[in-house]
Write an enzyme that holds these catalytic residues in place. Structure first.
Site, mmCIF file in Angstrom:
data_model
loop_
_atom_site.group_PDB
_atom_site.id
_atom_site.type_symbol
_atom_site.label_atom_id
_atom_site.label_comp_id
_atom_site.label_asym_id
_atom_site.label_seq_id
_atom_site.Cartn_x
_atom_site.Cartn_y
_atom_site.Cartn_z
ATOM 1 N N ALA A 213 3.131 6.137 -2.462
ATOM 2 C CA ALA A 213 4.350 6.898 -2.775
ATOM 3 C C ALA A 213 4.492 7.107 -4.274
ATOM 4 O O ALA A 213 4.836 8.202 -4.731
ATOM 5 C CB ALA A 213 5.566 6.171 -2.222
ATOM 6 N N GLY B 99 0.816 -1.218 0.000
ATOM 7 C CA GLY B 99 0.000 0.000 0.000
ATOM 8 C C GLY B 99 0.843 1.259 0.000
ATOM 9 O O GLY B 99 0.535 2.241 -0.691
ATOM 10 N N CYS B 100 1.923 1.239 0.754
ATOM 11 C CA CYS B 100 2.801 2.412 0.842
ATOM 12 C C CYS B 100 3.516 2.668 -0.483
ATOM 13 O O CYS B 100 3.742 3.816 -0.854
ATOM 14 C CB CYS B 100 3.799 2.238 1.978
ATOM 15 S SG CYS B 100 2.974 2.089 3.585
ATOM 16 N N THR B 101 3.839 1.601 -1.178
ATOM 17 C CA THR B 101 4.494 1.726 -2.477
ATOM 18 C C THR B 101 3.534 2.362 -3.486
ATOM 19 O O THR B 101 3.922 3.253 -4.246
ATOM 20 C CB THR B 101 4.993 0.352 -2.958
ATOM 21 O OG1 THR B 101 5.947 -0.130 -2.005
ATOM 22 C CG2 THR B 101 5.643 0.433 -4.321
#
Length: 153
Positions: free
Chosen positions: A48, A43-45
């Site tokens: 970002a 999710g963070c990838t």
């Protein structure tokens, strides 16, 4: 969690190059602060990458983007390099800033409870006031949602 209309908490954190970044350096400017759990997670990838894709539009609108997690400076450097992130990633290893914003709390994963960052985003105006809060963010499409708010779409 802080609310719309609140004064944004001040912060002083290291970026991916180890430089100290202070919120006070951005007085008179709008900025986005998005909190995310961990570098290199799915999710963070996504989040970002989408902010990176839209960054030129944020910059053109005069808005700085800050991504904050508890990962260390070295992890941020690797993440920024791999993801080609053009905006500022800030390291909050003790979660002091996450706590000030009210995004540090209990989470659950696979039946286990632990403390961590709750994915949230805050838009701050030129006077240092929060004018939009996105709690419980879903990564996909979030950068476009934030950009739409800034551009008035």
């Amino acid at each position: 969690m802080i609310s719309e209309g609140d004064k944004a908490p001040e912060f002083e954190l290291s970026d991916a190059d180890g430089n100290l970044v202070r919120s006070s350096d951005y007085k008179g400017k709008k900025y986005v602060v998005y909190f995310y759990p961990r570098d290199f997670t799915p999710g963070c990838t996504i989040e970002a990458d989408e902010f990176a894709q839209e960054y030129a539009k944020f910059k053109k609108a005069g808005v700085q983007v800050f991504g904050i997690s508890t990962d260390d400076v070295e992890s941020h450097r690797k993440f920024a390099d791999k993801m080609k992130i053009p905006y500022v990633l800030l390291s909050d290893p003790d979660a002091k800033v996450a706590k000030k914003f009210g995004v540090w709390g209990k989470k659950q994963f696979m039946g286990k409870e632990y403390m961590g960052i709750q994915r949230s985003t805050f838009l701050v105006d030129e006077k240092g006031k929060v004018f939009k809060v996105y709690p419980a963010v879903k990564p996909k499409g979030h950068a476009q949602q934030v950009l739409g708010t800034i551009l008035g779409n």
